[in-house]
Design a protein around this motif. Structure first.
Motif, PDB file in Angstrom:
ATOM      1  N   TYR A 131     129.422   1.578   2.734  1.00 34.40           N
ATOM      2  CA  TYR A 131     128.918   1.050   1.543  1.00 34.40           C
ATOM      3  C   TYR A 131     130.091   0.805   0.632  1.00 34.40           C
ATOM      4  CZ  TYR A 131     124.562   3.274   2.863  1.00 34.40           C
ATOM      5  OH  TYR A 131     123.227   3.485   3.596  1.00 34.40           O
ATOM      6  N   PRO A 132     130.089  -0.157  -0.089  1.00 31.17           N
ATOM      7  CA  PRO A 132     131.134  -0.578  -1.258  1.00 31.17           C
ATOM      8  C   PRO A 132     131.097   0.711  -2.024  1.00 31.17           C
ATOM      9  CG  PRO A 132     129.149  -1.893  -1.502  1.00 31.17           C
ATOM     10  CD  PRO A 132     128.898  -1.133  -0.186  1.00 31.17           C
ATOM     11  N   VAL A 161     132.900   3.369   1.451  1.00 32.09           N
ATOM     12  CA  VAL A 161     132.393   5.049   1.949  1.00 32.09           C
ATOM     13  C   VAL A 161     131.871   4.740   3.216  1.00 32.09           C
ATOM     14  CG1 VAL A 161     130.709   6.744   1.766  1.00 32.09           C
ATOM     15  CG2 VAL A 161     131.541   5.618  -0.297  1.00 32.09           C
ATOM     16  N   LEU A 195     125.243  17.993   7.358  1.00 33.14           N
ATOM     17  CA  LEU A 195     125.287  18.660   5.977  1.00 33.14           C
ATOM     18  C   LEU A 195     124.862  17.412   4.989  1.00 33.14           C
ATOM     19  CD1 LEU A 195     128.503  20.576   6.455  1.00 33.14           C
ATOM     20  CD2 LEU A 195     126.236  21.422   6.493  1.00 33.14           C
ATOM     21  N   SER A 196     124.817  17.774   3.842  1.00 32.48           N
ATOM     22  CA  SER A 196     124.574  16.727   2.652  1.00 32.48           C
ATOM     23  C   SER A 196     125.627  15.444   2.590  1.00 32.48           C
ATOM     24  CB  SER A 196     124.483  17.313   1.204  1.00 32.48           C
ATOM     25  OG  SER A 196     123.881  16.469   0.293  1.00 32.48           O
ATOM     26  N   GLY A 197     125.205  14.166   2.838  1.00 27.10           N
ATOM     27  CA  GLY A 197     126.253  13.155   2.678  1.00 27.10           C
ATOM     28  C   GLY A 197     126.799  13.008   4.068  1.00 27.10           C
ATOM     29  N   ALA A 198     126.241  13.695   5.266  1.00 29.95           N
ATOM     30  CA  ALA A 198     126.739  13.082   6.595  1.00 29.95           C
ATOM     31  C   ALA A 198     126.662  12.021   6.922  1.00 29.95           C
ATOM     32  CB  ALA A 198     126.173  14.373   7.461  1.00 29.95           C
ATOM     33  N   GLY A 199     125.288  11.289   6.673  1.00 30.60           N
ATOM     34  CA  GLY A 199     124.872  10.062   6.974  1.00 30.60           C
ATOM     35  C   GLY A 199     123.542  10.076   7.489  1.00 30.60           C
ATOM     36  N   LYS A 200     122.826  11.049   7.441  1.00 27.10           N
ATOM     37  CA  LYS A 200     121.519  11.156   7.932  1.00 27.10           C
ATOM     38  C   LYS A 200     120.440  10.026   7.670  1.00 27.10           C
ATOM     39  CE  LYS A 200     120.720  15.352   6.468  1.00 27.10           C
ATOM     40  NZ  LYS A 200     121.926  15.556   5.646  1.00 27.10           N
ATOM     41  N   SER A 201     120.078  10.040   6.318  1.00 27.20           N
ATOM     42  CA  SER A 201     119.396   9.087   5.703  1.00 27.20           C
ATOM     43  C   SER A 201     119.694   7.630   5.981  1.00 27.20           C
ATOM     44  CB  SER A 201     119.524   9.061   4.197  1.00 27.20           C
ATOM     45  OG  SER A 201     118.731  10.598   3.837  1.00 27.20           O
ATOM     46  N   THR A 202     120.839   7.486   5.820  1.00 28.36           N
ATOM     47  CA  THR A 202     121.631   5.896   6.356  1.00 28.36           C
ATOM     48  C   THR A 202     121.144   5.537   7.796  1.00 28.36           C
ATOM     49  OG1 THR A 202     123.328   6.530   4.848  1.00 28.36           O
ATOM     50  CG2 THR A 202     123.622   4.516   6.534  1.00 28.36           C
TER      51      THR A 202
HETATM   52  N1  LIG Z   1     123.350   2.800  -1.235  1.00 23.63           N
HETATM   53  C1  LIG Z   1     124.586   3.224  -1.313  1.00 23.63           C
HETATM   54  N2  LIG Z   1     125.506   3.215  -1.719  1.00 23.63           N
HETATM   55  C2  LIG Z   1     126.761   3.738  -1.715  1.00 23.63           C
HETATM   56  N3  LIG Z   1     127.034   4.647  -1.014  1.00 23.63           N
HETATM   57  C3  LIG Z   1     125.851   5.292  -0.505  1.00 23.63           C
HETATM   58  C4  LIG Z   1     124.624   4.712  -0.297  1.00 23.63           C
HETATM   59  N4  LIG Z   1     123.629   5.623   0.474  1.00 23.63           N
HETATM   60  C5  LIG Z   1     124.508   6.487   0.781  1.00 23.63           C
HETATM   61  N5  LIG Z   1     125.863   6.173   0.635  1.00 23.63           N
HETATM   62  C6  LIG Z   1     126.949   7.450   0.688  1.00 23.63           C
HETATM   63  O1  LIG Z   1     127.180   7.293   2.323  1.00 23.63           O
HETATM   64  C7  LIG Z   1     127.040   8.699   2.605  1.00 23.63           C
HETATM   65  C8  LIG Z   1     126.110   9.163   3.699  1.00 23.63           C
HETATM   66  O2  LIG Z   1     125.037   9.396   3.007  1.00 23.63           O
HETATM   67  P1  LIG Z   1     123.257   9.565   3.323  1.00 23.63           P
HETATM   68  O3  LIG Z   1     122.571   9.331   2.092  1.00 23.63           O
HETATM   69  O4  LIG Z   1     123.123   8.806   4.477  1.00 23.63           O
HETATM   70  O5  LIG Z   1     123.708  11.230   3.497  1.00 23.63           O
HETATM   71  P2  LIG Z   1     122.595  12.195   4.106  1.00 23.63           P
HETATM   72  O6  LIG Z   1     123.236  13.064   5.226  1.00 23.63           O
HETATM   73  O7  LIG Z   1     121.227  11.675   4.059  1.00 23.63           O
HETATM   74  O8  LIG Z   1     122.761  13.165   2.900  1.00 23.63           O
HETATM   75  P3  LIG Z   1     121.697  14.295   2.165  1.00 23.63           P
HETATM   76  O9  LIG Z   1     121.529  15.564   3.035  1.00 23.63           O
HETATM   77  O10 LIG Z   1     122.184  14.498   0.794  1.00 23.63           O
HETATM   78  O11 LIG Z   1     120.488  13.422   2.099  1.00 23.63           O
HETATM   79  C9  LIG Z   1     127.521   9.330   1.476  1.00 23.63           C
HETATM   80  O12 LIG Z   1     128.823   9.670   1.192  1.00 23.63           O
HETATM   81  C10 LIG Z   1     126.774   8.566   0.332  1.00 23.63           C
HETATM   82  O13 LIG Z   1     127.478   9.027  -0.751  1.00 23.63           O
END
Ligand SMILES: Nc1ncnc2c1ncn2[C@@H]1O[C@H](COP(=O)(O)OP(=O)(O)OP(=O)(O)O)[C@@H](O)[C@H]1O
Ligand SMILES: [Mg+2]
Length: 330
Positions: A11-12, A18, A39-46
């Motif tokens: 992501y920009p 990032v 963990l939070s921010g690991a990339g799961k939702s992405t």
């Molecule tokens: N739309 C976006 N724009 C910029 N950065 C993003 C975006 N979505 C996610 N990120 C970044 O990408 C990385 C992975 O995010 P993601 O949401 O996939 O994590 P996660 O594992 O789901 O975290 P959580 O447990 O907090 O939901 C993080 O550093 C987040 O800040």
């Protein structure tokens, strides 16, 4: 089957970027309840949003039942998405619509004739145990009930896959278990393949058969839940699996053992055999075993009051017994 091949997603961010996913490779087979933990921010939702192409990876492939999602038209993509339901932590219900109208929504979009759609809604509400809440509005429901509505809605168009992004994170422990039981039932009775995203080991433990551990945008480890839980290999999996308590245990003379029960050795009275056969008494300081898939898994931590010699002898003993262990001399 869902195949993720060399996924890269950035992501920009400000002037830089990032990295959210880096070289992600995963195969999710039909019928699996597949957990993705990190963990939070690991990339799961992405990761989960890439599966239905809500996010498009910069490179790599998402292949659903043999179809490369980057190669299809928008129209085809919409059709494929109907086969992939999704639920979220925040439920995402339409507040102005009743329960039944929420569940009806995807059927309206799919232009299913009214009568048939209504029949399906009734059937779905029955499956999730909310037939009596048809006319209620989301604001009149508990968190668990809202998630049940979201599940019914996600299943409306008979998807083969259900993506769950932290679906139980906003719920209390009892409600969490009831939602997890419902997901299990949906998997076993309706044959839906389920992908569970969570940061909680308990969730993985109670519903998943396979698990991928994601750390800092990369898959750190993947395997059967029983294997990853009993013998985590990556640092991150160890951190997630081994309770804080175990990691923080220090002992005076520095000889510590952690036994790992892997479904075979757990019923063997290892500690008493160590005392009887070797005259070595272990001080048990932590024990936690649990049933996963009908087998016993867990950890048992003990320290020794003797010195180096006893430490070496205990290691030898455990090896002879075929018990998996980690020994630490600090
Ligand atoms: N739309 C976006 N724009 C910029 N950065 C993003 C975006 N979505 C996610 N990120 C970044 O990408 C990385 C992975 O995010 P993601 O949401 O996939 O994590 P996660 O594992 O789901 O975290 P959580 O447990 O907090 O939901 C993080 O550093 C987040 O800040
Ligand atoms: Mg997330």
């Amino acid at each position: 089957m869902i195949e993720l091949i060399n996924l890269e997603k950035t992501y920009p961010s400000g002037n830089g970027k990032v990295v959210a996913l880096s070289d992600v490779n995963l195969t999710i087979s039909d019928g699996d309840v597949f957990g993705i933990i990190g963990l939070s921010g690991a990339g799961k939702s992405t990761l989960v949003r890439c599966i239905n192409f809500l996010e498009q990876p910069q490179s790599g492939k998402v292949i659903v039942d043999g179809v490369d999602l980057s190669s299809v038209s928008q129209k085809e993509l919409r059709k494929i998405r109907r086969n992939i339901g999704m639920i979220f932590q925040s439920f995402n219900l339409l507040e102005q619509r009743t329960v039944e109208k929420n569940v009806l929504f995807p059927l309206e979009l799919a232009k299913i004739p009214k009568e048939k759609a209504q029949k399906r809604v009734d059937e779905l509400l029955e499956i999730v145990g909310l037939s009596d809440k048809k006319k209620a509005y989301p604001s009149q429901l508990s968190g668990g009930q809202k998630q049940r509505v979201a599940i019914a809605r996600a299943l409306a168009t008979y998807p083969k896959y259900l993506l769950c992004d932290e679906a139980t994170s906003a719920l209390d422990p009892n409600t969490t278990s009831s939602i997890l039981s419902l997901l299990k039932k949906i998997n076993s009775e309706l044959g839906v393949t389920i992908i569970v995203i969570t940061h909680e080991m308990k969730v993985i433990e109670s519903v998943c058969s396979k698990v991928a551990v994601i750390d800092n945008s990369k898959i750190a480890e993947v395997g059967d839940v029983s294997e990853v839980f009993s013998n985590p290999k990556s640092e991150i999996a160890k951190e997630l699996v081994i309770p804080d308590l175990i990691r923080s245990i220090k002992n005076q003379n520095g000889y510590k053992f952690r036994l790992v029960f892997n479904g075979e050795s757990s019923n063997t009275p290892t500690i008493s055999a160590l005392a009887l056969e070797k005259g070595i008494s272990a001080n048990i300081i932590y024990a936690d075993t649990k049933l996963i898939d009908g087998k016993i898994y867990g950890h048992l931590v003990f320290t020794l009051s003797g010195g180096r010699e006893q430490f070496e002898e205990t290691k030898k003993f455990l090896e002879e017994k075929g018990v998996k262990y980690f020994a630490e001399a600090e």
